[in-house]
Write an enzyme that holds these catalytic residues in place. Structure first.
Site, PDB file in Angstrom:
ATOM      1  N   ASP A 166       0.919  -1.120  -0.166  1.00 55.96           N
ATOM      2  CA  ASP A 166       0.082  -0.117   0.017  1.00 55.96           C
ATOM      3  C   ASP A 166       0.891   1.328   0.019  1.00 55.96           C
ATOM      4  OD1 ASP A 166      -3.083   0.610   1.129  1.00 55.96           O
ATOM      5  OD2 ASP A 166      -1.564   2.207   1.237  1.00 55.96           O
ATOM      6  N   ASP A 195      -4.266   2.682  -4.737  1.00 55.91           N
ATOM      7  CA  ASP A 195      -2.645   2.373  -4.170  1.00 55.91           C
ATOM      8  C   ASP A 195      -2.591   1.265  -3.561  1.00 55.91           C
ATOM      9  OD1 ASP A 195      -4.030   2.691  -1.864  1.00 55.91           O
ATOM     10  OD2 ASP A 195      -2.372   3.953  -1.199  1.00 55.91           O
ATOM     11  N   GLU A 196      -3.336   0.052  -3.971  1.00 58.48           N
ATOM     12  CA  GLU A 196      -2.757  -1.202  -3.185  1.00 58.48           C
ATOM     13  C   GLU A 196      -2.880  -2.386  -3.903  1.00 58.48           C
ATOM     14  OE1 GLU A 196      -5.495  -2.322   0.121  1.00 58.48           O
ATOM     15  OE2 GLU A 196      -7.089  -0.923  -0.796  1.00 58.48           O
TER      16      GLU A 196
HETATM   17  P1  TTP Z   1      -5.211   5.226   1.382  1.00 63.50           P
HETATM   18  O1  TTP Z   1      -4.204   3.908   1.190  1.00 63.50           O
HETATM   19  O2  TTP Z   1      -6.272   4.625   2.389  1.00 63.50           O
HETATM   20  O3  TTP Z   1      -4.403   6.280   2.253  1.00 63.50           O
HETATM   21  P2  TTP Z   1      -3.105   7.139   1.910  1.00 63.50           P
HETATM   22  O4  TTP Z   1      -2.393   6.427   0.672  1.00 63.50           O
HETATM   23  O5  TTP Z   1      -3.320   8.334   1.380  1.00 63.50           O
HETATM   24  O6  TTP Z   1      -2.555   6.913   3.335  1.00 63.50           O
HETATM   25  P3  TTP Z   1      -1.695   5.596   3.819  1.00 63.50           P
HETATM   26  O7  TTP Z   1      -0.296   5.919   4.073  1.00 63.50           O
HETATM   27  O8  TTP Z   1      -2.454   5.441   5.172  1.00 63.50           O
HETATM   28  O9  TTP Z   1      -1.915   4.611   3.087  1.00 63.50           O
HETATM   29  O10 TTP Z   1      -6.022   5.589   0.117  1.00 63.50           O
HETATM   30  C1  TTP Z   1      -5.281   5.650  -0.991  1.00 63.50           C
HETATM   31  C2  TTP Z   1      -5.539   7.082  -1.632  1.00 63.50           C
HETATM   32  O11 TTP Z   1      -7.048   7.046  -2.056  1.00 63.50           O
HETATM   33  C3  TTP Z   1      -5.455   8.449  -0.740  1.00 63.50           C
HETATM   34  O12 TTP Z   1      -4.153   9.063  -1.044  1.00 63.50           O
HETATM   35  C4  TTP Z   1      -6.592   9.320  -1.336  1.00 63.50           C
HETATM   36  C5  TTP Z   1      -7.651   8.263  -1.881  1.00 63.50           C
HETATM   37  N1  TTP Z   1      -8.618   8.293  -0.773  1.00 63.50           N
HETATM   38  C6  TTP Z   1      -9.735   9.301  -1.009  1.00 63.50           C
HETATM   39  O13 TTP Z   1      -9.666  10.230  -1.907  1.00 63.50           O
HETATM   40  N2  TTP Z   1     -10.576   9.163   0.155  1.00 63.50           N
HETATM   41  C7  TTP Z   1     -10.678   8.477   0.991  1.00 63.50           C
HETATM   42  O14 TTP Z   1     -11.570   8.594   1.940  1.00 63.50           O
HETATM   43  C8  TTP Z   1      -9.580   7.635   1.346  1.00 63.50           C
HETATM   44  C9  TTP Z   1      -9.552   6.505   2.360  1.00 63.50           C
HETATM   45  C10 TTP Z   1      -8.566   7.438   0.349  1.00 63.50           C
HETATM   46 MG    MG Z   2      -2.155   4.214   1.093  1.00 66.02          MG
END
Ligand code: TTP
Ligand code: MG
Length: 381
Positions: A8, A104-105
């Site tokens: 991720d 992103d995962e």
């Molecule tokens: P995530 O992987 O949940 O968050 P992240 O990558 O920003 O942070 P982390 O380091 O905790 O993984 O989500 C991936 C992307 O998806 C995030 O950068 C933006 C988008 N997103 C939204 O637009 N709205 C949301 O509610 C979430 C959870 C994510």
């Molecule tokens: Mg992320």
């Protein structure tokens, strides 16, 4: 025993913004709605902004009150898709099987690869470094025997973390974690679990599976399974190489059924075309929907193998109608074909109707291959 990696990306949207403008590195950066508008939420924020208590989904007005000196950006969706693809391409060079679960995962199945890549932890370090060196994006990786534990593990030590949960240690790993660490345990469920005194995974065991099921139904059973370390190890075929898929992200959330069906029609036409180009027929048709709140669902149906646009479209729209019960707007729709057979297996020589359609599609294919996809339209409604 399977070995699943879950990778991720860290603060993904913000990390891309930092590539676009390196001067914002290390600062409290927030991607999401415009704070001047007073409406909307945070998409994501940097780890520096998280120190102020900010998080995804928080109303932007509240964020602005807590962190008035933050850098507020609207975001660059195209750039995020571009970098997401770069990461997928890089991982696909190494992973025998990969499933992209969101922008992103990625889940990857590295079962039986130790002889090629060495021990899993070091290999995860290598992958993380490759992505950081070549694409400039930070990520975290979880390694475990199933997808659920791998996902929890990737979130365990962020940013730039690697967490390996060895076989047999799943429950030890889970017991001290907060109940909300289990994927699928959302805000409302967490609140209800707190009422029963369940704050940590270990608290689940104060109750029997039967009791939890009687209180929460299916979700109770799900919770019990997850708390015990169970999860799936097989990757979702929607994304793997043995499927043909096409999807479309909308600029604005879509509420009209007609428009969705029209898009689905175009997508099914394209995947069917690709299927026929490969001389295959497919038995499984899947569709995917992502709602405006990013909740994503897929549904599949397995039928007699076919490469016929009409049959594929009819099943896809049946799935769409069954699935789309929420009132929320739709941000993305996708269709995938999988479970392939060679198309020579398909035709029953006595089935004239089929032969006529097959000949027609073969003619359509050659015209499209020569003159482009839009050169001919096949009416199937
Ligand atoms: P995530 O992987 O949940 O968050 P992240 O990558 O920003 O942070 P982390 O380091 O905790 O993984 O989500 C991936 C992307 O998806 C995030 O950068 C933006 C988008 N997103 C939204 O637009 N709205 C949301 O509610 C979430 C959870 C994510
Ligand atoms: Mg992320």
């Amino acid at each position: 025993m399977s070995i699943i990696f879950h990778l991720d990306l860290d603060a993904f949207f913000v990390s891309v913004e930092e590539i676009i403008d390196p001067s914002i590195k290390g600062l409290p950066v927030i991607v999401g709605a415009d704070p001047d508008s007073g409406r909307g939420v945070i998409s994501t924020c940097s780890y520096a902004a998280r120190k102020f208590g900010l998080h995804s989904g928080m109303p932007i007005a509240e964020a602005f009150r807590k962190c008035p000196n933050g850098i507020y950006l609207r975001g660059h969706m195209k750039a995020y898709s571009f970098y997401s693809k770069q990461v997928k391409n890089l991982l696909s060079d190494y992973a025998p099987e990969i499933e992209q679960a969101s922008i992103d995962e990625f889940y990857m199945d590295f079962t039986g690869t130790e002889k090629i890549y060495g021990n899993h932890y070091d290999f995860a370090k290598f992958l993380q470094k490759e992505i950081f060196d070549k694409i400039k994006l930070p990520s975290s990786i979880g390694i475990a025997t199933n997808k659920t534990i791998a996902k929890i593990a990737s979130d365990y030590r962020k940013p730039m973390g690697i967490t390996e949960v060895k076989s047999g240690k799943e429950k030890d790993f889970l017991l001290p974690l907060k109940i909300s660490a289990i994927p699928g345990v959302g805000k409302v469920f967490t609140r209800n679990l707190h009422k029963l005194g369940i704050y940590y995974v270990k608290d689940v065991f104060a109750y029997s599976e039967r009791y939890l099921e009687s209180v929460f139904g299916k979700s109770g059973k799900f919770l019990w399974k997850k708390a015990n370390g169970f999860g799936k190890s097989r990757l979702n075929h929607f994304y793997n190489q043995k499927s043909i898929s096409k999807e479309r992200t909308f600029k604005e959330d879509i509420y009209t059924k007609k428009y969705l069906e029209k898009t689905l029609f175009k997508l099914t036409e394209q995947v069917s075309q690709e299927l026929r180009n490969k001389n295959k027929i497919a038995a499984t048709i899947s569709i995917k929907l992502r709602y405006s709140d990013f909740q994503t669902f897929t549904r599949s149906k397995t039928v007699n193998p076919t490469n016929d646009d009409k049959i594929i479209f009819d099943i896809a729209s049946e799935l769409l109608n069954k699935m789309n019960k929420r009132r929320a707007g739709i941000r993305l729709i996708g269709v995938a074909l999988s479970n392939f057979k060679d198309s020579t297996d398909q035709l029953n020589l006595f089935d004239n109707q089929k032969i006529i359609r097959a000949n027609m599609f073969s003619a359509v294919n050659s015209i499209r291959n020569k003159f482009g996809f839009t050169s001919i339209n096949v009416g199937i409604k």
